[in-house]
Design an enzyme around this catalytic site. Structure first.
Site, PDB file in Angstrom:
ATOM      1  CG  HIS A   1      -2.224   0.902   1.096  1.00 53.76           C
ATOM      2  ND1 HIS A   1      -2.267   1.792   0.265  1.00 53.76           N
ATOM      3  CD2 HIS A   1      -2.857   1.139   2.171  1.00 53.76           C
ATOM      4  CE1 HIS A   1      -3.424   2.382   0.614  1.00 53.76           C
ATOM      5  NE2 HIS A   1      -3.830   2.003   1.823  1.00 53.76           N
TER       6      HIS A   1
ATOM      7  CE  LYS B   1       2.830  -8.620  -6.405  1.00 56.41           C
ATOM      8  NZ  LYS B   1       1.606  -8.430  -5.772  1.00 56.41           N
ATOM      9  CB  ILE B   2       8.874  -3.784  -9.902  1.00 56.57           C
ATOM     10  CG1 ILE B   2       9.149  -5.214 -10.644  1.00 56.57           C
ATOM     11  CG2 ILE B   2       9.548  -2.681  -9.929  1.00 56.57           C
ATOM     12  CD1 ILE B   2      10.552  -5.640 -10.144  1.00 56.57           C
ATOM     13  CG  MET B   3       7.694  -2.707  -3.654  1.00 52.33           C
ATOM     14  SD  MET B   3       6.175  -3.632  -3.386  1.00 52.33           S
ATOM     15  CE  MET B   3       6.763  -4.971  -3.108  1.00 52.33           C
ATOM     16  N   GLY B   4       5.537  -0.063  -6.875  1.00 50.74           N
ATOM     17  CA  GLY B   4       5.149   1.269  -7.418  1.00 50.74           C
ATOM     18  C   GLY B   4       4.523   0.723  -8.668  1.00 50.74           C
ATOM     19  CG  PHE B   5       5.663  -0.811 -11.914  1.00 50.28           C
ATOM     20  CD1 PHE B   5       5.350  -0.218 -13.176  1.00 50.28           C
ATOM     21  CD2 PHE B   5       6.882  -0.189 -11.163  1.00 50.28           C
ATOM     22  CE1 PHE B   5       6.280   0.345 -13.786  1.00 50.28           C
ATOM     23  CE2 PHE B   5       7.567   0.572 -11.805  1.00 50.28           C
ATOM     24  CZ  PHE B   5       7.642   0.897 -13.049  1.00 50.28           C
TER      25      PHE B   5
ATOM     26  CG  HIS C   1      -4.109   0.487  -8.525  1.00 51.32           C
ATOM     27  ND1 HIS C   1      -5.595   0.391  -8.225  1.00 51.32           N
ATOM     28  CD2 HIS C   1      -3.700   1.261  -7.502  1.00 51.32           C
ATOM     29  CE1 HIS C   1      -5.812   1.184  -7.206  1.00 51.32           C
ATOM     30  NE2 HIS C   1      -4.987   1.677  -6.957  1.00 51.32           N
TER      31      HIS C   1
ATOM     32  NE  ARG D   1      -3.600   7.587  -7.629  1.00 57.17           N
ATOM     33  CZ  ARG D   1      -3.463   6.492  -6.596  1.00 57.17           C
ATOM     34  NH1 ARG D   1      -3.797   6.921  -5.292  1.00 57.17           N
ATOM     35  NH2 ARG D   1      -3.458   5.276  -6.996  1.00 57.17           N
TER      36      ARG D   1
ATOM     37  CG  ASP E   1       2.800   4.496  -3.924  1.00 56.49           C
ATOM     38  OD1 ASP E   1       2.791   5.671  -3.217  1.00 56.49           O
ATOM     39  OD2 ASP E   1       2.389   3.508  -3.113  1.00 56.49           O
TER      40      ASP E   1
END
Ligand code: ACO
Length: 376
Positions: free
Chosen positions: A221, A254-258, A260, A269, A312
């Site tokens: 999150h 996992k690639i954070m910020g990708f 949804h 956004r 993010d």
């Protein structure tokens, strides 16, 4: 509510009604109380959006002026909160500091009569969150007890002023305002839903908010913006990022910020905050390199997995270029999202029913109970 066997993580389940926000509504994208996020980000100040969230309509100029003055007057911290922050270790995660600050404030300025007090409590938390975070940050960093009052009438500018000890540029203040608008609200996301579950038990505003902060802290999150920054900084340049990303994907990391849960092709956004990141990168070689690394990651993620950056991802470099330490990124999300949480807490209270779903039992059938001396 649908009762879908495949709804792990409640994906696709409509868990209630709201008039606050739409996410991923066909042809519209993201709206706050009927206003497009693109319009709000381009034409409004964060304080207007905060007012919209907490009071239901956009303010008139005189309402906005009064609201900003009200928030300025609520920035101070009670001694008990300062003492608690001074006792909180410097290596604590700043999200824990936000959670603790909110909780201690709730013991000093209790919400005993929600109907009469809930707007005051929401405004108080909104106004004092930057104070809590940066009081703790400076005290544990250098032993300095900062004055948490500034004359900046915008929360984003006030935040940067407290952080850096000087008035921010108009550009930096505008970027922060935009960022706070983008993060303000997002329907039944994990932290907001948490706040509603707590509220539905008729608990107090502070309990709903502290629980929501706990939900927002996780990297699936709000915590994703910090993880995205850490990732971007591991690469020397864009080519190294492409190679590294492909290796990570081969390992199924996992690639954070990708990605949804609700948006399927893009996050509305993202282009807005990406533009700010590009703007602040400018011609500076160090910043330009980080921006290019980010763009290459975006490209590889789309080419390889058709995954797109969420809000993010470019927040990471945008905040970094504003001189904000990475571990303070997610607390900024808290400051902003307090407005969305507040709107949902009020909405839940106005038409409340305990939130208590069922579970499908997958455990053992009834078994004989054996006394402890007969278990082996
Ligand atoms: N990197 C790599 N693969 C991903 C990613 C990602 N960021 N996101 C989704 N996928 C893949 C999954 O591995 C899965 O693949 P599979 O079907 O081959 O197993 C598929 O896409 C579906 O992913 P889920 O995790 O099941 O999707 P879910 O809807 O449950 O999760 C979430 C959504 C949590 C946002 C997910 O995309 C994710 O973990 N992203 C990274 C964390 C992140 O950026 N969070 C911020 C959310 S936005 C916000 O809070 C502002």
């Amino acid at each position: 509510m649908s009762n879908n066997e495949n709804s792990a993580g409640l994906a696709g389940v409509t868990a209630g009604k709201t008039a606050v926000c739409t996410v991923g509504k066909k042809g519209v994208g993201l709206t706050y109380r009927g206003y497009l996020i693109e319009d709000l980000a381009a034409k409004a100040e964060f304080e207007e959006v905060a007012y919209l969230m907490l009071y239901g309509e956009l303010p008139t100029q005189s309402q906005l002026d009064a609201y900003k003055q009200r928030l300025i007057g609520m920035r101070g911290l009670p001694d008990a909160v300062k003492k608690a922050l001074e006792l909180t270790p410097g290596d604590a995660h700043p999200m824990d500091v936000m959670r603790t600050g909110a909780s201690v404030l709730g013991t000093v300025e209790q919400e005993n009569d929600p109907e009469a007090q809930q707007h005051d409590v929401a405004d108080r938390l909104l106004a004092s969150f930057p104070s809590m975070l940066l009081y703790w940050y400076h005290f544990t960093d250098s032993g300095k007890r900062i004055d948490v009052e500034t004359d900046d009438d915008k929360i984003g500018g006030h935040f940067l002023h407290l952080l850096h000890g000087e008035k921010p540029s108009a550009d930096a203040t505008k970027a922060m305002s935009t960022s706070l608008i983008l993060y303000a609200e997002h329907e039944f996301n994990a932290s907001t839903f948490t706040a509603r579950v707590v509220t539905a038990t008729l608990s107090d505003f502070y309990s709903a908010v502290t629980a929501a902060i706990g939900a927002l802290r996780g990297p699936l999150h709000g915590g994703a913006n910090e993880k995205a920054m850490e990732l971007i900084q591991t690469f020397e340049d864009a080519d190294a990022a492409e190679k590294g990303l492909k290796e990570m994907m081969a390992r199924k990391e996992k690639i954070m910020g990708f990605g949804h849960r609700v948006y399927k092709t893009h996050d509305p956004r993202n282009p807005i905050i990406k533009e700010w990141s590009k703007h602040f990168a400018g011609d500076d070689a160090y910043k330009r390199n980080l921006y290019e690394i980010s763009e290459r990651i975006e490209q590889v993620m789309w080419d390889e997995k058709k995954l797109f950056p969420n809000a993010d991802f470019y927040h990471a470099t945008a905040y970094h270029f504003l001189g904000i330490p990475t571990h303070l990124f997610t607390p900024i999300f808290v400051i902003s999202r307090l407005t969305g949480w507040g709107a949902h807490i009020f909405e839940q209270r106005a038409d409340n029913r305990l939130i208590r779903p069922n579970a499908e039992y997958v455990g053992p059938e009834i078994r004989d109970f054996r006394p402890i001396d007969q278990r082996g």
